[in-house]
Write a protein that holds these residues in place. Structure first.
Motif: not given
Length: 521
Positions: A466-471
């Motif tokens: 699961r992607v928690l944070k992304r730029i």
């Protein structure tokens, strides 16, 4: 319907199959297309009674290759004609894998009949996918499993089987649907096929749901505070000496921004420093050590590195450094899996003159081993039951090879750091697909993934993909998060890609039997 399809030229059906498969790959949200994209290809094999298998597989591979790998032609690091040539040669070479798949399925179909030929698709396909991941020219970007990167609940079983079982599931569903629609079997048989499809989705979904629900209830105090930066620097401008000071200052400024809250570790992307940091030119290394000492944080950064082999010769590496506060001791990892035609020219060891070709490659040497780093955890020390973090790093392209990451997990790695630079390929599908592949590495070994990419896509991923944070792509920024240390005790970590090996063994058994069996009439 079958009569209507018979009027369509076979080569068009194969291309349609390839295009549907391409449309299932990220960043497209149409991953479900993969579950029936191979049906036209299967039908063509049946129509031709499994003759001309290589031609069919090769045409499919060319279509898939141009669709998934077109971005190689947009390489900013070389002239357009070299980029186009490297893309075309790469696509044609990789299409040979699908030609081999076609040959083997054709042999089985001709020897054992239509039914065996159709049902051999999943086993043969996965066997070749598995085999082609090894060697200096190994490649995995177009593996079918990656079409399902967004189906997080469904693909949790990759921690048991590895990623190739996801590919197997996709192909098996294609075969079942093909039989339901086109095979003149009884309604009872078709009902059993429908039931099988439902179970093939239901069982993994139930397993995935239970795993994810259990993860939400866990209260693990093994916390790591980690941050990353995304400098978004043009890779060509980075190495222009007149921008050196500005580029280095940008790295320091972003590090100040991400460490507003205390962190255990900061990650910079691949080749972040436009200098051989080990040589400490312009006191670059001194300034970094002073900076992280003030912040009291460890730093992982991608760097170009070298090693003198004689007074006149040296080896160059695409490397990662671990730098600690108040210490000039450098711990490093050297990239093991180099990009063919990107970081070295194949056969250049035999024909050194090939290194003179400017295909945008870096002419690097390969590293030899996976290194496990360790740092003390300071930020949440009072709350943590484990105050040491063990982690491994991979560089860019390496993150697409499961066995490299698994080797680190077997050595005790509790977190994976990926440093990458996809800027060479601009705003194409490459950076998105590359980032999505990282989610599988997290699931397979149940370790978090911290991915710092020069121009994106940078992500912090939990051990369940699961992607928690992304730029996003093409943005300047930073991320930080508190994540749980991984617990790499999965069946995949322990036994490796046993499912891929099993498919190779079954395929070998089929083919050996073919030599002792007369052609089926």
């Amino acid at each position: 319907m079958l009569n209507q399809l018979n009027r369509i030229p076979k080569w068009i059906l194969i291309i349609i199959s390839g295009l549907l498969t391409v449309a299932a790959f990220p960043p497209s949200p149409l991953g479900f297309l993969a579950y029936f994209s191979l049906i036209p290809l299967i039908l063509v094999f049946v129509q031709d009674e499994f003759y001309l298998g290589f031609e069919k597989g090769f045409l499919f591979g060319v279509t898939l290759g141009f669709g998934v790998l077109y971005w190689l032609a947009f390489n900013k690091g070389t002239e357009w004609y070299w980029a186009f040539l490297s893309m075309t040669s790469g696509v044609l070479f990789l299409a040979l894998n699908y030609g081999v798949i076609g040959i083997l399925i054709g042999i089985i179909g001709k020897r054992f009949g239509k039914t065996a030929g159709i049902w051999s698709f999943p086993v043969i396909w996965v066997a070749i996918e598995f085999i082609r991941s090894f060697g200096s020219l190994g490649f995995t970007w177009s593996n079918l499993c990656y079409t399902q990167s967004n189906a997080i609940q469904l693909i949790q079983f990759a921690s048991i089987t590895g990623p190739h079982a996801v590919s197997f599931l996709i192909i098996l569903v294609n075969v079942l649907i093909c039989n339901i629609i086109f095979d003149p079997v009884s309604h009872k048989r078709k009902l059993s096929y429908i039931t099988a499809i439902l179970l093939l989705f239901l069982i993994p979904e139930i397993y995935g749901l239970s795993v994810l629900q259990k993860s939400n209830r866990m209260n693990d105090s093994r916390t790591v505070c980690v941050g990353l930066i995304q400098p978004n620097v043009d890779p060509n401008a980075k190495w222009n000496s007149k921008y050196f000071k500005n580029n280095m200052q940008l790295l320091h400024d972003l590090t100040d921004s991400v460490t507003i809250e205390a962190l255990d570790l900061v990650v910079w992307p691949e080749s972040a420093t436009p200098t051989y940091l080990r040589r400490n030119r312009r006191h670059s290394l001194d300034k970094i050590i002073d900076h992280i000492s003030t912040l009291d944080v460890s730093l992982v950064t991608g760097v170009p590195d070298y090693e003198l082999t004689s007074s006149e010769e040296y080896k160059a590496y695409n490397a990662v450094f671990l730098l600690r506060p108040n210490s000039h001791n450098i711990e490093s990892y050297r990239k093991i899996k180099l990009v063919p035609l990107g970081e070295y020219v194949p056969l250049s060891g035999v024909f050194p003159g090939l290194n003179n070709l400017n295909l945008g490659q870096g002419n690097f040497d390969a590293g030899e081993e996976v290194n496990v780093f360790q740092i003390p955890l300071k930020v949440k020390k009072a709350q943590s039951s484990d105050t040491t973090l063990f982690f491994t790093t991979v560089v860019c392209y390496e993150s697409t090879f499961p066995y490299i990451v698994r080797e680190g997990a077997r050595k005790g790695s509790e977190m994976l750091i990926i440093v990458s630079n996809d800027a060479w390929f601009g705003f194409t599908s490459a950076p998105f697909l590359h980032a999505e592949i990282s989610r599988f590495r997290a699931i397979e070994n149940r370790i978090p993934v911290v991915r710092s990419a020069n121009t994106g896509v940078s992500m912090i991923i939990d051990p369940y993909g699961r992607v928690l944070k992304r730029i996003g792509l093409g943005k300047l920024g930073w991320l930080s998060a508190e994540i749980q240390q991984g617990n790499p005790k999965t069946l995949y970590t322990k036994f490796g890609n046993w499912f891929g090996c099993l498919c190779v063994l079954i395929s070998s058994g089929f083919l050996v039997t073919c030599f002792f069996k007369r052609k089926k009439v």
